[in-house]
Design a protein around this motif. Structure first.
Motif, PDB file in Angstrom:
ATOM      1  N   ASP A 133      -4.417   8.973  57.029  1.00 57.67           N
ATOM      2  CA  ASP A 133      -4.173   9.525  58.115  1.00 57.67           C
ATOM      3  C   ASP A 133      -4.821   9.080  59.111  1.00 57.67           C
ATOM      4  O   ASP A 133      -5.824   8.794  59.301  1.00 57.67           O
ATOM      5  N   ASP A 134      -3.896   9.663  60.107  1.00 59.88           N
ATOM      6  CA  ASP A 134      -3.803   9.372  61.656  1.00 59.88           C
ATOM      7  C   ASP A 134      -5.169  10.240  61.858  1.00 59.88           C
ATOM      8  O   ASP A 134      -4.647  11.821  62.056  1.00 59.88           O
ATOM      9  N   VAL A 135      -6.282  10.011  63.019  1.00 60.43           N
ATOM     10  CA  VAL A 135      -6.893  10.989  63.959  1.00 60.43           C
ATOM     11  C   VAL A 135      -7.250  10.330  64.857  1.00 60.43           C
ATOM     12  O   VAL A 135      -6.850   9.153  65.318  1.00 60.43           O
ATOM     13  N   PHE A 136      -7.990  11.314  65.738  1.00 61.43           N
ATOM     14  CA  PHE A 136      -7.861  10.701  67.521  1.00 61.43           C
ATOM     15  C   PHE A 136      -9.807  11.633  67.660  1.00 61.43           C
ATOM     16  O   PHE A 136      -9.394  12.665  67.255  1.00 61.43           O
ATOM     17  N   ILE A 137      -9.952  10.945  68.758  1.00 61.56           N
ATOM     18  CA  ILE A 137     -11.052  11.177  69.535  1.00 61.56           C
ATOM     19  C   ILE A 137     -11.262  10.928  70.767  1.00 61.56           C
ATOM     20  O   ILE A 137     -10.495  10.899  71.313  1.00 61.56           O
ATOM     21  N   ILE A 138     -11.787  12.557  71.021  1.00 62.43           N
ATOM     22  CA  ILE A 138     -12.359  12.619  72.300  1.00 62.43           C
ATOM     23  C   ILE A 138     -13.154  12.901  73.097  1.00 62.43           C
ATOM     24  O   ILE A 138     -14.755  13.289  72.030  1.00 62.43           O
ATOM     25  N   GLY A 139     -14.051  12.124  73.812  1.00 62.07           N
ATOM     26  CA  GLY A 139     -15.442  12.236  74.024  1.00 62.07           C
ATOM     27  C   GLY A 139     -15.224  11.800  75.538  1.00 62.07           C
ATOM     28  O   GLY A 139     -14.750  11.186  76.323  1.00 62.07           O
ATOM     29  N   ALA A 140     -16.772  10.689  75.390  1.00 65.33           N
ATOM     30  CA  ALA A 140     -17.613  10.255  76.743  1.00 65.33           C
ATOM     31  C   ALA A 140     -18.325   8.853  76.560  1.00 65.33           C
ATOM     32  O   ALA A 140     -19.492   8.750  77.107  1.00 65.33           O
TER      33      ALA A 140
END
Length: 340
Positions: free
Chosen positions: A129-136
């Motif tokens: 499955d496609d996933v995406f991550i947002i962070g610093a």
């Protein structure tokens, strides 16, 4: 002509996916926060210094509740949450589960002007499955990385039905500062929290892990049974127990205690004398926890037994724990009290 039309049709899905990800990022990014912490370090000469660190998190309620990784906030004396518009809010730890590296913190005050992320069902996610991550990562706030779920790791205790920890493996880029940041599915739902990477280079080598949101909900969101103590400790094995003259084959050696935490109020002490054992450096000289509620801490299995027992307690019973500790060669009992 037909060849040109076919080429255009093939190209359309990629354009749509790119646009969809862009739209999803704009929608969910304001719920992602930067978490800055400050930890007090006491040295063997009595001097005190402060160490700052940074991680990520995600807003999950209009009451200012935020999910992040346990290792981001466990030792923090001060926690500051920064939203995408630069506004800063102080926060405190509410619940924490180091076994799965997940924590719930809450803003001390909150003006409720930011969107709340939607929590998904991680049991429905599959490898591929496609996933995406947002962070610093490295302080680059609200940075986006994309990948797939590469694998799923489930760790259970010997007790049927009790999940110890569960992680998604991913190839989405994860680096220092991403810890605690949300992993989203293609619907923009949070299905994981970034935890750690496996790396030979020290940077991202294509193998990262995120704690699944279902286990996160079980441990720190939907339950008030997981308490934050303010203790940073290491498990004492048989060899270390002999070295430290511990009167049993194990325990928890307290490394540090967070100021104003329940452990601090119980007058528990952390160590301040560094000791290197192999490639691991620990602090000795602090209290060693021998028992919790009459359950001896002599192995990981016993610790799990204690965690399991807390799920069977009435709410009033979970407001305090009885600890048997070893301090300066003497066995003592203390009460770890939790606020209502």
């Amino acid at each position: 002509m037909k060849h040109l039309i076919l080429t255009a049709i093939i190209a359309i899905p990629g354009i749509l996916n790119s646009q969809s990800l862009s739209d999803l990022y704009k929608k969910v990014s304001p719920s992602v926060v930067v978490i800055q912490t400050k930890e007090e370090i006491e040295h063997s000469d009595g001097q005190v210094s402060y160490m700052g660190s940074q991680g990520s998190g995600v807003l999950i309620s209009s009451q200012g509740e935020i999910l992040t990784a346990a290792h981001v906030v466990n030792n923090a004396e001060h926690i500051t949450v920064i939203f995408h518009d630069g506004k800063k809010f102080p926060a405190k730890v509410i619940r924490l589960a180091t076994v799965a590296d997940v924590a719930l913190i809450k803003l001390v005050y909150f003006d409720n002007q930011y969107p709340v992320a939607e929590l998904g069902d991680s049991d429905l996610a599959d490898v591929g499955d496609d996933v995406f991550i947002i962070g610093a990562p490295f302080g680059l706030e609200h940075s986006l990385s994309k990948g797939i779920i590469s694998g799923k790791s489930i760790e259970k205790t010997r007790m049927e039905g009790f999940t110890f920890a569960e992680f998604f493996q991913t190839d989405a880029a994860i680096n220092h500062g991403n810890s605690g940041g949300p992993m989203f599915n293609s619907k923009g739902e949070v299905i994981g929290l970034v935890s750690y990477i496996v790396s030979e280079s020290g940077g991202f080598d294509g193998i990262g892990f995120a704690a699944t949101i279902n286990v996160t909900k079980q441990l720190v969101v939907d339950s008030d049974k997981r308490r934050w103590t303010g203790i940073n400790g290491v498990l004492v094995d048989k060899e270390l127990a002999k070295l430290l003259n511990v009167p049993q084959p194990g325990g928890i050696l307290i490394q540090s205690v967070v100021a104003l935490s329940p452990a601090f109020m119980a007058n528990l002490k952390g160590g301040n004398v560094p000791l290197r054992i192999g490639d691991q450096e620990i602090n000795i000289g602090g209290d060693i926890i021998l028992e919790v509620n009459d359950i001896p801490i002599i192995s990981e299995e016993n610790i799990i037994t204690f965690f399991k027992s807390t799920y069977l307690m009435e709410k009033e019973e979970r407001n305090s724990f009885k600890l048997k500790i070893l301090r300066a060669g003497k066995v003592q009992e203390v009460i770890l009290q939790f606020a209502e």
